[in-house]
Enzyme design. Structure first.
Site, PDB file in Angstrom:
ATOM      1  N   SER A  49       0.857  -1.187   0.000  1.00 59.71           N
ATOM      2  CA  SER A  49       0.000   0.000   0.000  1.00 59.71           C
ATOM      3  C   SER A  49       0.893   1.237   0.000  1.00 59.71           C
ATOM      4  O   SER A  49       2.114   1.134   0.203  1.00 59.71           O
ATOM      5  CB  SER A  49      -0.862  -0.002   1.263  1.00 59.71           C
ATOM      6  N   ASP A  83      -1.188  -1.595  -4.153  1.00 61.57           N
ATOM      7  CA  ASP A  83      -2.559  -1.764  -3.671  1.00 61.57           C
ATOM      8  C   ASP A  83      -3.135  -0.404  -3.260  1.00 61.57           C
ATOM      9  O   ASP A  83      -2.492   0.352  -2.527  1.00 61.57           O
ATOM     10  CB  ASP A  83      -2.477  -2.708  -2.446  1.00 61.57           C
ATOM     11  N   HIS A  84      -4.335  -0.102  -3.733  1.00 63.94           N
ATOM     12  CA  HIS A  84      -5.038   1.150  -3.373  1.00 63.94           C
ATOM     13  C   HIS A  84      -4.204   2.404  -3.620  1.00 63.94           C
ATOM     14  O   HIS A  84      -4.084   3.266  -2.731  1.00 63.94           O
ATOM     15  CB  HIS A  84      -5.510   1.111  -1.911  1.00 63.94           C
ATOM     16  N   ASP A 105      -7.217   3.442  -7.047  1.00 61.40           N
ATOM     17  CA  ASP A 105      -8.463   3.401  -6.291  1.00 61.40           C
ATOM     18  C   ASP A 105      -9.044   4.805  -6.181  1.00 61.40           C
ATOM     19  O   ASP A 105      -8.724   5.564  -5.277  1.00 61.40           O
ATOM     20  CB  ASP A 105      -8.229   2.796  -4.900  1.00 61.40           C
ATOM     21  N   GLU A 135     -11.355   0.211  -9.542  1.00 68.97           N
ATOM     22  CA  GLU A 135     -12.307  -0.159  -8.480  1.00 68.97           C
ATOM     23  C   GLU A 135     -13.572   0.681  -8.548  1.00 68.97           C
ATOM     24  O   GLU A 135     -13.530   1.891  -8.699  1.00 68.97           O
ATOM     25  CB  GLU A 135     -11.625   0.008  -7.112  1.00 68.97           C
ATOM     26  N   HIS A 181     -12.690  -4.176   4.406  1.00 62.96           N
ATOM     27  CA  HIS A 181     -11.291  -4.228   4.862  1.00 62.96           C
ATOM     28  C   HIS A 181     -11.275  -4.452   6.368  1.00 62.96           C
ATOM     29  O   HIS A 181     -11.840  -3.654   7.116  1.00 62.96           O
ATOM     30  CB  HIS A 181     -10.579  -2.909   4.546  1.00 62.96           C
ATOM     31  N   HIS A 208     -11.489  -7.777  -2.819  1.00 63.63           N
ATOM     32  CA  HIS A 208     -10.811  -7.071  -1.717  1.00 63.63           C
ATOM     33  C   HIS A 208     -11.439  -7.512  -0.395  1.00 63.63           C
ATOM     34  O   HIS A 208     -12.531  -8.063  -0.361  1.00 63.63           O
ATOM     35  CB  HIS A 208     -10.974  -5.555  -1.889  1.00 63.63           C
ATOM     36  N   GLY A 210     -10.374  -9.775   1.849  1.00 58.56           N
ATOM     37  CA  GLY A 210     -10.431 -11.245   1.967  1.00 58.56           C
ATOM     38  C   GLY A 210     -10.391 -11.752   3.399  1.00 58.56           C
ATOM     39  O   GLY A 210     -10.931 -12.821   3.699  1.00 58.56           O
ATOM     40  N   ASN A 230      -7.458 -10.504  -2.077  1.00 51.65           N
ATOM     41  CA  ASN A 230      -6.553  -9.679  -1.273  1.00 51.65           C
ATOM     42  C   ASN A 230      -6.630 -10.061   0.204  1.00 51.65           C
ATOM     43  O   ASN A 230      -7.718 -10.121   0.777  1.00 51.65           O
ATOM     44  CB  ASN A 230      -6.955  -8.201  -1.385  1.00 51.65           C
TER      45      ASN A 230
HETATM   46  O1  G3H Z   1      -6.394  -4.187  -0.355  1.00 52.85           O
HETATM   47  C1  G3H Z   1      -6.240  -4.935   0.610  1.00 52.85           C
HETATM   48  C2  G3H Z   1      -7.255  -5.906   0.980  1.00 52.85           C
HETATM   49  O2  G3H Z   1      -8.458  -5.655   0.388  1.00 52.85           O
HETATM   50  C3  G3H Z   1      -7.161  -6.400   2.360  1.00 52.85           C
HETATM   51  O3  G3H Z   1      -8.392  -6.678   3.003  1.00 52.85           O
HETATM   52  O4  G3H Z   1      -7.576  -6.527   5.330  1.00 52.85           O
HETATM   53  O5  G3H Z   1      -9.793  -7.535   4.835  1.00 52.85           O
HETATM   54  O6  G3H Z   1      -7.705  -8.724   4.188  1.00 52.85           O
HETATM   55  P1  G3H Z   1      -8.346  -7.402   4.417  1.00 52.85           P
HETATM   56 ZN    ZN Z   2      -8.461  -3.544  -0.540  1.00 53.86          ZN
END
Ligand code: G3H
Ligand code: ZN
Length: 291
Positions: A49, A83-84, A105, A135, A181, A208, A210, A230
């Site tokens: 990130s 990421d993002h 993002d 996104e 998240h 996202h 996950g 993710n």
């Molecule tokens: O971009 C990162 C993820 O979407 C992380 O999501 O913290 O729920 O695993 P998470």
């Molecule tokens: Zn994410």
């Protein structure tokens, strides 16, 4: 080995499994992901990130991931992804630094502004051979949150996702389908929505948020065609819980390596478990050299 993300995603599409995109925050978490990939004979996406970049520095992070990929995980494909990403500038720096995939993002902006910024990023990234993830529908939650309940988890509109994909020409698409998240007790996946988005966009879908999603739902999402999942919070939680406990049990320790080594193992264990769950474990055919 370090590869372009497209090689990993195309294989996952062919094989009907998902690849984990694992957020790393420091050397220890990067080592944990690479060791898990090597041990599980699995491809992996290592993602950072802007916060992780601010903490470690872009050059150090890029060099650490590529060196680890070439050494610790030399037998399996590893891709480096932003990421993002929130601005054109930070994305451009990552492209210059050798990332093969970036996430713009702009999902919190009105759709037309999200489309226009993402389209601009795609034009520049594609001229450099870099994949772009876009996104639609801003994700809620807080990275690292654990065990709370969210009041409301907004969802993306299918028509918005379709227009977005058509105009921007992104390579992979993320959309709000019920996850968040962090680890929340009321996270879910709205399967009719997920199915419609995957069926109509025909683009690799990135789930996202996950962490905190029940295993059965993750398996079903992969059957529906999710290609990338993710994982951030589960890694943060494993790292911090292990570090805190280990420090409390060894208050007089003066060797940082002894305090930090268990965190690498903790991350490795979480990531290896996800690789099994996602079906990516054992997918890399490795010729064992007889000694
Ligand atoms: O971009 C990162 C993820 O979407 C992380 O999501 O913290 O729920 O695993 P998470
Ligand atoms: Zn994410």
């Amino acid at each position: 080995m370090l590869v372009h993300i497209k090689e990993i995603v195309k294989e996952a599409e062919r094989g009907g499994y998902a690849v984990g995109a694992f957020n790393i925050h420091n050397l220890e978490s990067a080592l944990g992901v690479a060791r898990a990939a090597n041990k599980m004979k699995s491809p992996a996406i290592i993602q950072v990130s802007e916060g992780a970049i601010k903490y470690m520095g872009l050059k150090p992070i890029t060099h650490i991931v590529s060196t680890i990929a070439k050494n610790i995980a030399a037998r399996v494909p590893i891709a480096l992804h932003l990421d993002h990403g929130s601005s054109f500038d930070s994305i451009f720096e990552c492209i210059n630094s050798g990332f093969t995939s970036v996430h713009i993002d702009a999902s919190s902006l009105p759709l037309d502004e999200n489309i226009s910024l993402t389209k601009h990023v795609v034009e520049v990234a594609h001229s450099r051979g870099v994949w772009v993830q876009g996104e639609v529908g801003a994700m809620v939650g807080g990275h690292g949150d654990n065990g709370k309940k969210l009041k409301n988890i907004p969802l993306a509109e299918v028509k918005d996702v379709l227009e977005f994909v058509k105009v921007t020409k992104v390579d992979t698409i993320a959309a709000a389908v019920g996850t968040a998240h962090g680890v929340y007790t009321n996270e879910d996946i709205k399967f009719p929505l997920l199915k419609e988005i995957i069926g109509k966009t025909k683009k690799p879908f990135v789930l996202h948020g996950g962490s905190g999603v029940a295993d059965e739902k993750v398996k079903r999402a992969i059957k529906e065609g999710v290609d990338i999942i993710n994982i951030g919070s589960d890694i943060k939680i494993a790292f911090c819980t292990t570090l805190i406990n280990h420090c409390l049990e060894n208050k007089k320790e003066t060797d940082p390596r002894k305090l930090l080594a268990p965190t690498i193992e903790a991350v490795e264990k979480v990531v290896a478990g996800k690789m099994k769950l996602f079906g990516s474990a054992g997918r890399v055919k490795i010729k064992e050299v007889e000694t």
